[in-house]
Design a protein around this motif. Sequence first.
Motif, mmCIF file in Angstrom:
data_model
loop_
_atom_site.group_PDB
_atom_site.id
_atom_site.type_symbol
_atom_site.label_atom_id
_atom_site.label_comp_id
_atom_site.label_asym_id
_atom_site.label_seq_id
_atom_site.Cartn_x
_atom_site.Cartn_y
_atom_site.Cartn_z
ATOM 1 N N GLN A 25 0.864 -1.175 0.000
ATOM 2 C CA GLN A 25 0.000 0.000 0.000
ATOM 3 C C GLN A 25 0.902 1.226 0.000
ATOM 4 O O GLN A 25 1.663 1.454 0.940
ATOM 5 C CB GLN A 25 -0.921 0.032 1.228
ATOM 6 C CG GLN A 25 -1.867 1.220 1.216
ATOM 7 C CD GLN A 25 -2.761 1.272 2.433
ATOM 8 O OE1 GLN A 25 -2.394 1.808 3.476
ATOM 9 N NE2 GLN A 25 -3.953 0.703 2.311
ATOM 10 N N SER A 26 0.814 2.008 -1.060
ATOM 11 C CA SER A 26 1.657 3.193 -1.208
ATOM 12 C C SER A 26 0.827 4.437 -0.904
ATOM 13 O O SER A 26 -0.120 4.738 -1.627
ATOM 14 C CB SER A 26 2.224 3.272 -2.635
ATOM 15 O OG SER A 26 2.940 2.101 -2.947
ATOM 16 N N ASP A 27 1.184 5.142 0.173
ATOM 17 C CA ASP A 27 0.405 6.324 0.548
ATOM 18 C C ASP A 27 1.252 7.405 1.221
ATOM 19 O O ASP A 27 0.714 8.398 1.706
ATOM 20 C CB ASP A 27 -0.756 5.937 1.467
ATOM 21 C CG ASP A 27 -0.289 5.310 2.772
ATOM 22 O OD1 ASP A 27 0.912 5.001 2.889
ATOM 23 O OD2 ASP A 27 -1.124 5.140 3.679
ATOM 24 N N ASP A 49 -3.315 0.408 -3.634
ATOM 25 C CA ASP A 49 -3.265 -0.958 -3.113
ATOM 26 C C ASP A 49 -2.975 -1.880 -4.278
ATOM 27 O O ASP A 49 -3.762 -1.961 -5.223
ATOM 28 C CB ASP A 49 -4.587 -1.340 -2.451
ATOM 29 C CG ASP A 49 -4.732 -0.744 -1.063
ATOM 30 O OD1 ASP A 49 -3.935 -1.096 -0.192
ATOM 31 O OD2 ASP A 49 -5.643 0.092 -0.859
ATOM 32 N N VAL A 50 -1.826 -2.578 -4.206
ATOM 33 C CA VAL A 50 -1.357 -3.387 -5.327
ATOM 34 C C VAL A 50 -1.160 -4.826 -4.872
ATOM 35 O O VAL A 50 -0.463 -5.091 -3.887
ATOM 36 C CB VAL A 50 -0.031 -2.831 -5.889
ATOM 37 C CG1 VAL A 50 0.506 -3.746 -6.984
ATOM 38 C CG2 VAL A 50 -0.238 -1.418 -6.427
ATOM 39 N N TYR A 51 -1.786 -5.755 -5.607
ATOM 40 C CA TYR A 51 -1.594 -7.193 -5.412
ATOM 41 C C TYR A 51 -1.027 -7.735 -6.725
ATOM 42 O O TYR A 51 -1.687 -7.663 -7.767
ATOM 43 C CB TYR A 51 -2.916 -7.891 -5.100
ATOM 44 C CG TYR A 51 -3.635 -7.369 -3.886
ATOM 45 C CD1 TYR A 51 -3.505 -8.005 -2.653
ATOM 46 C CD2 TYR A 51 -4.458 -6.237 -3.969
ATOM 47 C CE1 TYR A 51 -4.177 -7.535 -1.527
ATOM 48 C CE2 TYR A 51 -5.128 -5.759 -2.855
ATOM 49 C CZ TYR A 51 -4.985 -6.407 -1.633
ATOM 50 O OH TYR A 51 -5.648 -5.928 -0.531
ATOM 51 N N LEU A 74 -1.915 -8.709 -12.234
ATOM 52 C CA LEU A 74 -2.052 -7.548 -11.347
ATOM 53 C C LEU A 74 -3.504 -7.303 -10.976
ATOM 54 O O LEU A 74 -4.399 -7.353 -11.831
ATOM 55 C CB LEU A 74 -1.497 -6.303 -12.045
ATOM 56 C CG LEU A 74 -1.667 -4.976 -11.299
ATOM 57 C CD1 LEU A 74 -0.673 -4.887 -10.144
ATOM 58 C CD2 LEU A 74 -1.484 -3.786 -12.236
ATOM 59 N N ILE A 75 -3.729 -7.041 -9.687
ATOM 60 C CA ILE A 75 -5.011 -6.527 -9.194
ATOM 61 C C ILE A 75 -4.680 -5.285 -8.373
ATOM 62 O O ILE A 75 -3.904 -5.368 -7.410
ATOM 63 C CB ILE A 75 -5.754 -7.555 -8.323
ATOM 64 C CG1 ILE A 75 -6.031 -8.838 -9.116
ATOM 65 C CG2 ILE A 75 -7.067 -6.964 -7.801
ATOM 66 C CD1 ILE A 75 -6.625 -9.950 -8.271
ATOM 67 N N ALA A 76 -5.229 -4.130 -8.727
ATOM 68 C CA ALA A 76 -4.850 -2.893 -8.044
ATOM 69 C C ALA A 76 -5.990 -1.891 -8.052
ATOM 70 O O ALA A 76 -6.873 -1.931 -8.908
ATOM 71 C CB ALA A 76 -3.613 -2.278 -8.711
ATOM 72 N N ASP A 314 5.392 2.012 3.162
ATOM 73 C CA ASP A 314 6.234 1.842 4.340
ATOM 74 C C ASP A 314 6.884 0.465 4.346
ATOM 75 O O ASP A 314 8.003 0.297 4.834
ATOM 76 C CB ASP A 314 5.408 2.005 5.619
ATOM 77 C CG ASP A 314 5.061 3.454 5.902
ATOM 78 O OD1 ASP A 314 5.795 4.344 5.436
ATOM 79 O OD2 ASP A 314 4.053 3.699 6.578
ATOM 80 N N TRP A 315 6.175 -0.527 3.835
ATOM 81 C CA TRP A 315 6.680 -1.900 3.813
ATOM 82 C C TRP A 315 6.011 -2.645 2.665
ATOM 83 O O TRP A 315 4.992 -2.209 2.124
ATOM 84 C CB TRP A 315 6.407 -2.620 5.139
ATOM 85 C CG TRP A 315 4.981 -2.547 5.593
ATOM 86 C CD1 TRP A 315 4.411 -1.592 6.390
ATOM 87 C CD2 TRP A 315 3.918 -3.453 5.249
ATOM 88 N NE1 TRP A 315 3.073 -1.841 6.576
ATOM 89 C CE2 TRP A 315 2.733 -2.983 5.892
ATOM 90 C CE3 TRP A 315 3.843 -4.607 4.493
ATOM 91 C CZ2 TRP A 315 1.519 -3.634 5.778
ATOM 92 C CZ3 TRP A 315 2.609 -5.254 4.365
ATOM 93 C CH2 TRP A 315 1.476 -4.763 5.014
#
Length: 325
Positions: A25-27, A49-51, A74-76, A314-315
Motif C-alpha cells: 500500500q503506497s500512501d 493498493d497493489v496485489y 495484477l489486481i490494483a 512503508d513496507w
Amino acid sequence: MLGAFDPVTGGDQRWQVSMSWRYQQSDRHFRGTHQERERQAEGSEVINDVYLFDLGIRYNLGPKSSISVGIPYLIADRSSPIRDSSRQVVARSVQEVDGIGDITVVGHRLLWDPARQPRGNASFSLGVKAPTGDDGATDGRTRLVDGEYVTTVETVDQSVQAGDGGWGVVVAASGYRLLNGAGTVAAYGSGTYLINPEGTNGVETFRGRDSEAILSIADQYLARLGVQVTPASWRGFGFGLGGRIEGVPVHDLFGSSEGFRRPGYAVSLEPSVSWARGPHTLSLAVPVAVQRNRQRSVPDMQEAGRHGDAAFADWVLLAGYWYRF
C-alpha cells in the motif's frame, strides 16, 4: 528466500514451478527525500493498493543452464482525493484495474557446475520482456465540478497499469557463498535491470503539462545483498537479513527518457524466513523502507523549481512457493 540465489540445475529435477505474491500500500508522499506529512494530516494522500501474482515456470537444460518464463497478474486500485472549490477534501475517487502483466522469458547460466562447487556459485541471466500487459487501461475518475460530482473515463495512473507498452531486455546476476564449515551461513546478492529502449507508449495521461501528456516507458532496477542462516537443528527453516534497493531511473540506459514517469527509489531493510523440505520451498519477506527518494523527472527539469511527488509504501509483503520435480 524470495529473489535469493537459486541454482535449480542438475540432477533429476528438471522442472520448477513457482507462485509468488507481492502486496503493498503506497500512501506516503515524497518530493526528493522529504516526506509531505501534511497529505496524511488533511486526508489528501493518494493511496495505491497493489496485489501482484507471478507464475514462474523453469526448465533445466543441463547442470549449468536453464530457461524460465514469468507470467504476472495484477489486481490494483488507486484512491484519489476529491476537493471542493475551497480545496477541501470532501470525498475520494477510486479507479480499479486487473489483468495479465508483461511476460518475461529469461535464460540463466551458472558460472560453475554446482556438483563441483557446492560452497558458492554465480548466475548470469539475459532475457526479453514482451508487452503483453495492458498499458492503457481506463476507469471512471470522479471530480467535483460546480458543486456536482462528474465522472469521466480516463487512463488509470501509470503506477497501477499492468504493462508499460514496450519490449524490454532483462539483465540479471546473482550469487551466494557459504561462510562457515557447516554450510549453515551464506552470503547472497542479486541485481536485476530492465532495459526499456522505447521512449513513450502513446497512452494519454490526462495531465495538464504537454511534456507529461504521454506515458514514458521507463527502465527499472532491483538489487539485494544479505546473509542467510539455516541451522541444521531448525529442520529446514532459515532466517535472512539484508538490504534492498528498487526503483525507476531518471534517465534510461538507451533511448528517450521523455514523457511522464515518477523516477525514484526505495531503500529497505529486508528480513525474511524460509522453509525447505524435499521438492518444496516456502518463503516470506517483509522489506521495510528506511529511505525513499522521488527524483526529478526529465519534464521536471525542463521547468525551474519543479519537482513532482510520488507515493511510496512503508513496507512490502513478499511471499512465494516453489516446487521442483
